[in-house]
Design a protein around this motif. Sequence first.
Motif, short mmCIF file in Angstrom:
data_model
loop_
_atom_site.label_atom_id
_atom_site.label_comp_id
_atom_site.label_asym_id
_atom_site.label_seq_id
_atom_site.Cartn_x
_atom_site.Cartn_y
_atom_site.Cartn_z
N MET A 1 -28.09 41.48 2.73
CA MET A 1 -28.04 41.23 0.93
C MET A 1 -26.77 40.27 0.44
SD MET A 1 -29.89 42.28 -1.25
CE MET A 1 -30.35 44.56 -0.47
N GLU A 2 -28.11 39.85 -0.20
CA GLU A 2 -27.36 38.40 -1.35
C GLU A 2 -26.56 38.82 -2.18
OE1 GLU A 2 -27.62 34.14 -2.07
OE2 GLU A 2 -28.41 35.28 -0.39
N LEU A 3 -25.62 38.36 -2.24
CA LEU A 3 -24.97 39.09 -4.07
C LEU A 3 -24.62 37.87 -5.19
CD1 LEU A 3 -21.74 40.42 -2.45
CD2 LEU A 3 -24.04 41.70 -3.11
N THR A 4 -25.09 36.78 -4.16
CA THR A 4 -26.01 35.89 -5.73
C THR A 4 -26.07 36.74 -7.45
OG1 THR A 4 -25.87 34.05 -3.75
CG2 THR A 4 -26.21 33.34 -6.41
N GLY A 5 -25.72 36.11 -8.10
CA GLY A 5 -25.71 36.83 -9.49
C GLY A 5 -25.63 37.66 -9.58
N ARG A 6 -25.32 39.16 -8.45
CA ARG A 6 -24.89 40.57 -8.48
C ARG A 6 -23.94 40.37 -9.16
NH1 ARG A 6 -29.42 43.72 -7.20
NH2 ARG A 6 -29.85 43.00 -4.92
N VAL A 7 -23.98 41.64 -10.58
CA VAL A 7 -22.81 41.59 -11.74
C VAL A 7 -21.59 42.70 -11.18
CG1 VAL A 7 -21.84 42.47 -13.48
CG2 VAL A 7 -24.04 41.48 -13.84
N VAL A 8 -20.74 42.49 -10.65
CA VAL A 8 -19.43 42.93 -10.30
C VAL A 8 -18.55 43.13 -10.85
CG1 VAL A 8 -17.85 43.47 -8.17
CG2 VAL A 8 -20.47 42.24 -7.34
N VAL A 9 -18.28 44.98 -11.38
CA VAL A 9 -17.17 45.52 -12.40
C VAL A 9 -15.61 46.05 -10.88
CG1 VAL A 9 -16.29 46.75 -13.53
CG2 VAL A 9 -18.64 45.46 -14.62
N VAL A 10 -15.43 44.73 -11.67
CA VAL A 10 -13.83 45.21 -10.72
C VAL A 10 -12.23 45.67 -11.39
CG1 VAL A 10 -11.72 44.85 -8.56
CG2 VAL A 10 -14.12 43.57 -9.20
N THR A 11 -12.65 47.10 -11.51
CA THR A 11 -11.25 47.30 -12.84
C THR A 11 -10.44 47.14 -11.53
OG1 THR A 11 -11.01 50.09 -11.68
CG2 THR A 11 -12.50 49.55 -13.47
N GLY A 12 -8.97 46.53 -13.13
CA GLY A 12 -7.76 47.43 -12.48
C GLY A 12 -7.26 45.40 -11.53
N GLY A 13 -8.78 44.77 -11.81
CA GLY A 13 -9.19 43.47 -11.51
C GLY A 13 -7.87 42.27 -11.87
N ALA A 14 -7.50 42.27 -12.33
CA ALA A 14 -6.30 40.61 -12.87
C ALA A 14 -5.22 40.85 -11.93
CB ALA A 14 -5.20 41.09 -14.21
N SER A 15 -4.98 41.54 -11.43
CA SER A 15 -4.21 41.96 -10.66
C SER A 15 -3.82 42.01 -9.06
CB SER A 15 -1.92 41.08 -10.87
OG SER A 15 -1.94 42.51 -11.59
N GLY A 16 -2.77 41.55 -8.20
CA GLY A 16 -2.76 42.68 -6.39
C GLY A 16 -3.80 43.38 -6.35
N LEU A 17 -4.31 43.73 -5.30
CA LEU A 17 -5.43 44.78 -4.77
C LEU A 17 -6.68 43.63 -5.57
CD1 LEU A 17 -6.93 44.39 -1.79
CD2 LEU A 17 -6.83 46.93 -2.72
N GLY A 18 -6.69 44.27 -6.91
CA GLY A 18 -7.85 43.82 -7.68
C GLY A 18 -8.24 42.71 -7.30
N GLU A 19 -7.13 41.64 -7.89
CA GLU A 19 -7.34 40.05 -7.97
C GLU A 19 -7.80 39.81 -6.65
OE1 GLU A 19 -4.04 37.69 -8.67
OE2 GLU A 19 -5.32 35.42 -8.29
N HIS A 20 -7.64 40.11 -5.84
CA HIS A 20 -8.43 39.45 -3.83
C HIS A 20 -9.77 40.27 -3.97
CE1 HIS A 20 -4.27 37.71 -2.08
NE2 HIS A 20 -3.76 38.75 -2.65
N LEU A 21 -9.94 41.33 -4.66
CA LEU A 21 -11.46 41.86 -5.02
C LEU A 21 -12.18 40.68 -5.07
CD1 LEU A 21 -10.47 45.55 -5.18
CD2 LEU A 21 -11.79 44.58 -3.21
N VAL A 22 -11.40 40.40 -7.26
CA VAL A 22 -11.97 39.18 -7.38
C VAL A 22 -12.55 38.53 -6.84
CG1 VAL A 22 -12.08 38.03 -9.74
CG2 VAL A 22 -11.95 40.96 -9.62
#
Length: 256
Positions: A1-22
């Motif tokens: 499934m193509e994720l292009t253009g999907r809106v993905v919210v990552v909480t705690g996304g600024a650092s740590g694991l969150g940054e990798h997820l982002v």
Amino acid sequence: MELTGRVVVVTGGASGLGEHLVRAFAREGAHVVVADLDTAPAEALAAALRQEGGGATGVRCDVTVEDDLLALVTAADALGGIDVLVNNAGGWGGAEQHYPEAPPEDWQAVLALNLHAPMRLLQLCLDGMRRRGWGSVVNVASSAGVGTTAYGSPPYAVAKAGLVRLTTALAGLQDEGVLVTCLVPGWIGLPRAHAELAALAPPERQASPELVPPEIIAAEAVRLVRDRVTAGTVVELLDGAHRRVVSPDGAGAAPG
Ligand SMILES: NC(=O)c1ccc[n+]([C@@H]2O[C@H](COP(=O)([O-])OP(=O)(O)OC[C@H]3O[C@@H](n4cnc5c(N)ncnc54)[C@H](O)[C@@H]3O)[C@@H](O)[C@H]2O)c1
């Protein structure tokens, strides 16, 4: 499934694991909303991704505050609505005292961050996902929430165990196109973990499970969403690159 253009919210996304997820979702072409208590690094990360040609928005959000969650959903609605929610913000804050010694407000704060907040945000995302007939939620639990050994922060362990069970309990949402899955990391190989591990006495260090590379966890989160992996699937990443997939349909049951 193509994720292009999907809106993905990552909480705690600024650092740590969150940054990798982002960064991992951004590489898939998603528009990533970096939702974090810490405004400046959230906005800086989003700006850096935009400079690299991606779509990203930084939003200040304390996931334990209802008004912040409502504002986050409104901000994401302006981008088309939340397609993917990664409930990553969590932790026990290194408190000195834990349940049963700690006062109720202390351990309730741990439950609020690690269990109530992901449950509430999921609830707020659900209307839009149901309307669109497409959505994914990835809950980030912890090895603290599985197994039977004693654990230093019981409220954190309870909350993370709750996230695992929340994931399986909501598997029926798959019928409406909403897939809820869960990642269960062990000790994550972030810079501070490497430093802490190095500071341990050699026997303790040898007894410790291998650190789990954050890149592997982030890649697994992307796989769960992009491949529309069966709802209720729980992926344990407890020791280095080893992976155990527990899936309601048994599809991913073999270690891999
Ligand atoms: N670090 C580990 O070894 C480890 C192991 C297993 C599970 N986990 C889980 O993985 C997730 C990420 O862990 P981490 O170590 O990267 O986290 P972290 O403590 O490094 O925090 C990551 C981000 O979350 C943000 N944050 C903290 N409280 C917030 C709040 N109330 N609202 C919004 N943002 C908030 C911080 O500002 C930070 O940018 C957590 O859910 C944690 O419980 C971590």
